[in-house]
Design a protein around this motif. Structure first.
Motif, PDB file in Angstrom:
ATOM      1  N   ALA A 198       0.805  -1.319  -0.036  1.00 29.99           N
ATOM      2  CA  ALA A 198       0.093  -0.267  -0.031  1.00 29.99           C
ATOM      3  C   ALA A 198       0.866   1.219  -0.015  1.00 29.99           C
ATOM      4  O   ALA A 198       0.644   2.353  -0.571  1.00 29.99           O
ATOM      5  CB  ALA A 198      -1.001   0.173   1.156  1.00 29.99           C
ATOM      6  N   ALA A 199       1.902   1.186   0.721  1.00 26.05           N
ATOM      7  CA  ALA A 199       2.852   2.220   0.722  1.00 26.05           C
ATOM      8  C   ALA A 199       3.615   2.461  -0.633  1.00 26.05           C
ATOM      9  O   ALA A 199       3.554   3.696  -1.016  1.00 26.05           O
ATOM     10  CB  ALA A 199       3.893   2.306   1.825  1.00 26.05           C
ATOM     11  N   ALA A 200       3.982   1.598  -1.189  1.00 25.34           N
ATOM     12  CA  ALA A 200       4.644   1.648  -2.418  1.00 25.34           C
ATOM     13  C   ALA A 200       3.472   2.250  -3.421  1.00 25.34           C
ATOM     14  O   ALA A 200       4.086   2.827  -4.599  1.00 25.34           O
ATOM     15  CB  ALA A 200       5.099   0.019  -3.002  1.00 25.34           C
ATOM     16  N   ALA A 201       2.395   1.556  -3.310  1.00 30.42           N
ATOM     17  CA  ALA A 201       1.333   2.210  -4.221  1.00 30.42           C
ATOM     18  C   ALA A 201       1.201   3.416  -4.162  1.00 30.42           C
ATOM     19  O   ALA A 201       0.951   4.260  -5.367  1.00 30.42           O
ATOM     20  CB  ALA A 201       0.044   1.143  -4.198  1.00 30.42           C
ATOM     21  N   ASP A 202       1.120   3.951  -3.202  1.00 29.54           N
ATOM     22  CA  ASP A 202       0.711   5.497  -2.803  1.00 29.54           C
ATOM     23  C   ASP A 202       2.113   6.267  -3.331  1.00 29.54           C
ATOM     24  O   ASP A 202       1.830   7.301  -3.891  1.00 29.54           O
ATOM     25  CB  ASP A 202       0.680   5.632  -1.277  1.00 29.54           C
ATOM     26  N   TRP A 203       3.316   5.860  -3.109  1.00 30.75           N
ATOM     27  CA  TRP A 203       4.386   6.576  -3.867  1.00 30.75           C
ATOM     28  C   TRP A 203       4.230   6.416  -5.058  1.00 30.75           C
ATOM     29  O   TRP A 203       4.755   7.714  -5.957  1.00 30.75           O
ATOM     30  CB  TRP A 203       5.681   5.786  -3.386  1.00 30.75           C
ATOM     31  N   VAL A 204       3.897   5.500  -6.083  1.00 34.30           N
ATOM     32  CA  VAL A 204       3.819   5.463  -7.337  1.00 34.30           C
ATOM     33  C   VAL A 204       2.633   6.528  -7.654  1.00 34.30           C
ATOM     34  O   VAL A 204       3.066   7.397  -8.646  1.00 34.30           O
ATOM     35  CB  VAL A 204       3.551   4.176  -7.629  1.00 34.30           C
ATOM     36  N   LEU A 205       1.709   6.568  -6.970  1.00 37.88           N
ATOM     37  CA  LEU A 205       0.753   7.443  -7.200  1.00 37.88           C
ATOM     38  C   LEU A 205       0.983   8.939  -7.205  1.00 37.88           C
ATOM     39  O   LEU A 205       0.787   9.781  -7.966  1.00 37.88           O
ATOM     40  CB  LEU A 205      -0.575   7.352  -6.329  1.00 37.88           C
ATOM     41  N   GLN A 206       1.550   9.232  -6.044  1.00 38.39           N
ATOM     42  CA  GLN A 206       1.953  10.699  -5.668  1.00 38.39           C
ATOM     43  C   GLN A 206       3.414  11.016  -6.518  1.00 38.39           C
ATOM     44  O   GLN A 206       3.644  12.429  -6.599  1.00 38.39           O
ATOM     45  CB  GLN A 206       2.304  10.660  -4.231  1.00 38.39           C
ATOM     46  N   HIS A 207       3.992  10.244  -6.753  1.00 36.02           N
ATOM     47  CA  HIS A 207       5.471  10.714  -7.461  1.00 36.02           C
ATOM     48  C   HIS A 207       5.494  10.077  -8.838  1.00 36.02           C
ATOM     49  O   HIS A 207       5.762  10.987  -9.942  1.00 36.02           O
ATOM     50  CB  HIS A 207       6.566  10.252  -6.570  1.00 36.02           C
ATOM     51  N   ALA A 208       5.729   8.962  -9.091  1.00 41.22           N
ATOM     52  CA  ALA A 208       6.077   8.628 -10.218  1.00 41.22           C
ATOM     53  C   ALA A 208       4.935   8.874 -11.360  1.00 41.22           C
ATOM     54  O   ALA A 208       5.019   8.874 -12.729  1.00 41.22           O
ATOM     55  CB  ALA A 208       6.269   6.890 -10.581  1.00 41.22           C
ATOM     56  N   GLY A 209       3.704   8.753 -11.037  1.00 37.81           N
ATOM     57  CA  GLY A 209       2.581   8.640 -11.748  1.00 37.81           C
ATOM     58  C   GLY A 209       2.421  10.127 -12.639  1.00 37.81           C
ATOM     59  O   GLY A 209       1.834   9.962 -13.583  1.00 37.81           O
ATOM     60  N   SER A 210       2.927  10.973 -12.105  1.00 39.81           N
ATOM     61  CA  SER A 210       2.855  12.300 -12.671  1.00 39.81           C
ATOM     62  C   SER A 210       4.145  12.451 -13.661  1.00 39.81           C
ATOM     63  O   SER A 210       4.103  13.686 -14.440  1.00 39.81           O
ATOM     64  CB  SER A 210       2.945  13.456 -11.801  1.00 39.81           C
ATOM     65  N   GLU A 211       5.160  11.738 -13.836  1.00 40.29           N
ATOM     66  CA  GLU A 211       6.346  11.908 -14.811  1.00 40.29           C
ATOM     67  C   GLU A 211       5.923  11.892 -16.054  1.00 40.29           C
ATOM     68  O   GLU A 211       5.005  11.011 -16.465  1.00 40.29           O
ATOM     69  CB  GLU A 211       7.214  11.155 -14.142  1.00 40.29           C
ATOM     70  N   PRO A 212       6.560  12.453 -16.759  1.00 40.12           N
ATOM     71  CA  PRO A 212       6.336  12.500 -18.499  1.00 40.12           C
ATOM     72  C   PRO A 212       6.804  11.203 -18.959  1.00 40.12           C
ATOM     73  O   PRO A 212       7.775  10.315 -18.272  1.00 40.12           O
ATOM     74  CB  PRO A 212       7.588  13.365 -18.984  1.00 40.12           C
ATOM     75  N   GLY A 213       5.683  10.446 -19.701  1.00 38.76           N
ATOM     76  CA  GLY A 213       6.089   9.161 -20.142  1.00 38.76           C
ATOM     77  C   GLY A 213       5.846   7.907 -19.050  1.00 38.76           C
ATOM     78  O   GLY A 213       6.155   6.841 -19.485  1.00 38.76           O
ATOM     79  N   PHE A 214       5.073   8.233 -18.159  1.00 44.51           N
ATOM     80  CA  PHE A 214       4.567   7.066 -17.236  1.00 44.51           C
ATOM     81  C   PHE A 214       3.784   6.051 -17.906  1.00 44.51           C
ATOM     82  O   PHE A 214       2.662   6.527 -18.251  1.00 44.51           O
ATOM     83  CB  PHE A 214       3.988   7.825 -16.030  1.00 44.51           C
ATOM     84  N   MET A 215       4.337   4.967 -17.891  1.00 39.91           N
ATOM     85  CA  MET A 215       3.383   3.903 -18.560  1.00 39.91           C
ATOM     86  C   MET A 215       2.794   2.817 -17.514  1.00 39.91           C
ATOM     87  O   MET A 215       1.820   2.092 -17.996  1.00 39.91           O
ATOM     88  CB  MET A 215       4.262   3.105 -19.520  1.00 39.91           C
ATOM     89  N   GLY A 216       3.101   2.886 -16.194  1.00 42.04           N
ATOM     90  CA  GLY A 216       2.680   2.246 -15.434  1.00 42.04           C
ATOM     91  C   GLY A 216       3.601   1.894 -14.394  1.00 42.04           C
ATOM     92  O   GLY A 216       5.093   2.163 -14.288  1.00 42.04           O
ATOM     93  N   ALA A 217       3.473   0.708 -13.522  1.00 47.32           N
ATOM     94  CA  ALA A 217       4.342   0.298 -12.335  1.00 47.32           C
ATOM     95  C   ALA A 217       3.748  -1.212 -12.077  1.00 47.32           C
ATOM     96  O   ALA A 217       2.728  -1.483 -12.180  1.00 47.32           O
ATOM     97  CB  ALA A 217       4.413   1.182 -11.238  1.00 47.32           C
ATOM     98  N   TYR A 218       4.829  -2.003 -11.572  1.00 51.11           N
ATOM     99  CA  TYR A 218       4.614  -3.231 -10.986  1.00 51.11           C
ATOM    100  C   TYR A 218       5.522  -3.700  -9.923  1.00 51.11           C
ATOM    101  O   TYR A 218       6.354  -3.291  -9.683  1.00 51.11           O
ATOM    102  CB  TYR A 218       4.388  -4.300 -12.091  1.00 51.11           C
ATOM    103  N   PHE A 219       5.225  -4.800  -9.050  1.00 51.09           N
ATOM    104  CA  PHE A 219       5.861  -5.255  -7.980  1.00 51.09           C
ATOM    105  C   PHE A 219       6.756  -6.248  -8.345  1.00 51.09           C
ATOM    106  O   PHE A 219       6.502  -7.020  -9.462  1.00 51.09           O
ATOM    107  CB  PHE A 219       4.962  -5.690  -6.944  1.00 51.09           C
ATOM    108  N   SER A 220       7.993  -6.405  -7.862  1.00 48.13           N
ATOM    109  CA  SER A 220       8.992  -7.080  -8.318  1.00 48.13           C
ATOM    110  C   SER A 220       9.437  -7.924  -7.241  1.00 48.13           C
ATOM    111  O   SER A 220       9.220  -7.478  -6.049  1.00 48.13           O
ATOM    112  CB  SER A 220       9.983  -6.585  -9.493  1.00 48.13           C
ATOM    113  N   GLY A 221      10.736  -8.869  -7.382  1.00 42.35           N
ATOM    114  CA  GLY A 221      11.373  -9.206  -6.166  1.00 42.35           C
ATOM    115  C   GLY A 221      10.849 -10.291  -5.410  1.00 42.35           C
ATOM    116  O   GLY A 221       9.760 -11.059  -5.878  1.00 42.35           O
TER     117      GLY A 221
END
Length: 353
Positions: free
Chosen positions: A8-31
């Motif tokens: 949940a914390a990681a998803a919120d970081w993606v929403l708040q930070h990565a999601g607004s970057e130019p060229g953002f295509m998505g994100a997924y969990f790994s590892g």
């Protein structure tokens, strides 16, 4: 913290930070958290891996490890071109495992969902598993034949260490397991035991040189590593792709995680990441520390390597040749595991490469 809270914390970081970057295509969990239930606990020596997809030929440099809402998150950026087709992902032993399950965090265009569905359907097909195993084998061969002769000592050690450690990934990929990084030897031991190849494990440890290392030896080397880690972390300025692995945020993984393995009697399984961390610390010291500080921490690094039977460049090249000569035997074991794995299935044939 449990896996669900960290996700949940990681998803919120993606929403708040990565999601607004130019060229953002998505994100997924790994590892290592892929496939774990939300109520599973995350050890202090573990993080949660997030891959952010950017529609750029050259994605941004990865932020690495950082704390966000009490979760230790490691973020890596990947170009959409690396995920251009299901066939490309299915062929990649680093990428395929993250798409066998629904790991998606964000998918604004819906293209990641299509990709994940296609990969999940064919992930366990024998032809694709074999292709991933062949990719691992080729990476071992290429790496062991590419140790630079004139590079700094820490770089030569790294160039030998990682392809040697990838021998474990052959077994993990054949068993459809995550080709984990820090805990690769522990995971490979479990695979070999499950398929009745216990004797192979000592042979893998021999290639690394730690088959006779004692718990007290490993603990002593860890103390030297901890001092080196703190010194490197304190002076680090030059950016490396692994910079966040040598930082206060990452200390619970590199140092405390190794201490935990040693305390459990898995001291030989701790050696791989200890050597990797040592070499990375010395890369930072070489770039950012005074010559006096570099020399101060060199003997501890050399002491660990000496206990692995490595005292100079010739030993590295000899050990690399040993691993290359051993590879056909390991490949036969890999084929045996692949043939015996009940989860591998005969399915769709891949398109021509």
């Amino acid at each position: 913290m449990n896996v669900g809270s960290a996700r949940a914390a990681a998803a919120d970081w993606v929403l708040q930070h990565a999601g607004s970057e130019p060229g953002f295509m998505g994100a997924y969990f790994s590892g290592s958290t892929v496939g774990k239930p939300d109520d599973a606990e995350i050890a202090p020596s573990s993080d949660i891996d997030v891959v952010v997809i950017a529609d750029r030929a050259e994605p941004p440099m990865k932020p690495g490890k950082f704390r966000y809402q009490d979760a230790l998150i490691e973020v890596t950026y990947l170009s959409w071109q690396d995920l251009a087709s299901p066939e490309r992902v299915l062929s990649s032993y680093h990428l395929a495992g993250s798409f066998r399950l629904d790991t998606l965090i964000a998918d604004p265009s819906g293209q990641l969902r299509k990709l994940q569905t296609a990969v999940a359907r064919q992930f366990a097909d024998r032809t694709w598993v074999m292709r991933r195993c062949e990719s691992v084998r080729e990476r071992i061969i290429t790496g062991l034949r590419s140790i630079p002769k004139d590079a700094p000592w820490h770089q030569q050690v790294t160039s030998w260490l990682f392809p040697t450690g990838i021998t474990t990934h052959l077994l993990l990929v054949a068993d459809l397991r995550n080709p984990t990084v820090r805990l690769r030897y522990l995971a490979a031991r479990d695979v070999l035991r499950a398929y009745g190849h216990d004797e192979v494990y000592s042979e893998l440890l021999e290639l690394l040189g730690c088959q006779l290392m004692t718990q007290n030896q490993a603990l002593g080397h860890l103390e030297g590593l901890a001092r080196t880690f703190d010194a490197a972390s304190a002076v680090a300025k030059t950016p490396f792709f692994f910079s966040s692995d040598i930082s206060p945020e990452a200390r619970p993984i590199a140092i405390d995680g190794s201490r935990e393995l040693i305390a459990q009697g898995n001291h030989r399984e701790a050696v791989f990441w200890m050597v990797a961390t040592y070499a990375r610390c010395h890369a930072i010291l070489a770039a950012d520390a005074t010559p006096e500080l570099q020399q101060e921490y060199r003997p501890a690094f050399d002491s660990l390597l000496a206990d692995l039977g490595i005292t100079g460049r010739d030993d590295l090249f000899s050990r690399a040749d040993q691993a290359l000569q051993y590879l056909p035997r390991l490949w036969k074991v890999t084929e045996d595991i692949l043939a015996a794995n009940p989860n591998v299935k005969d399915g769709e044939s891949p398109a021509p490469a």
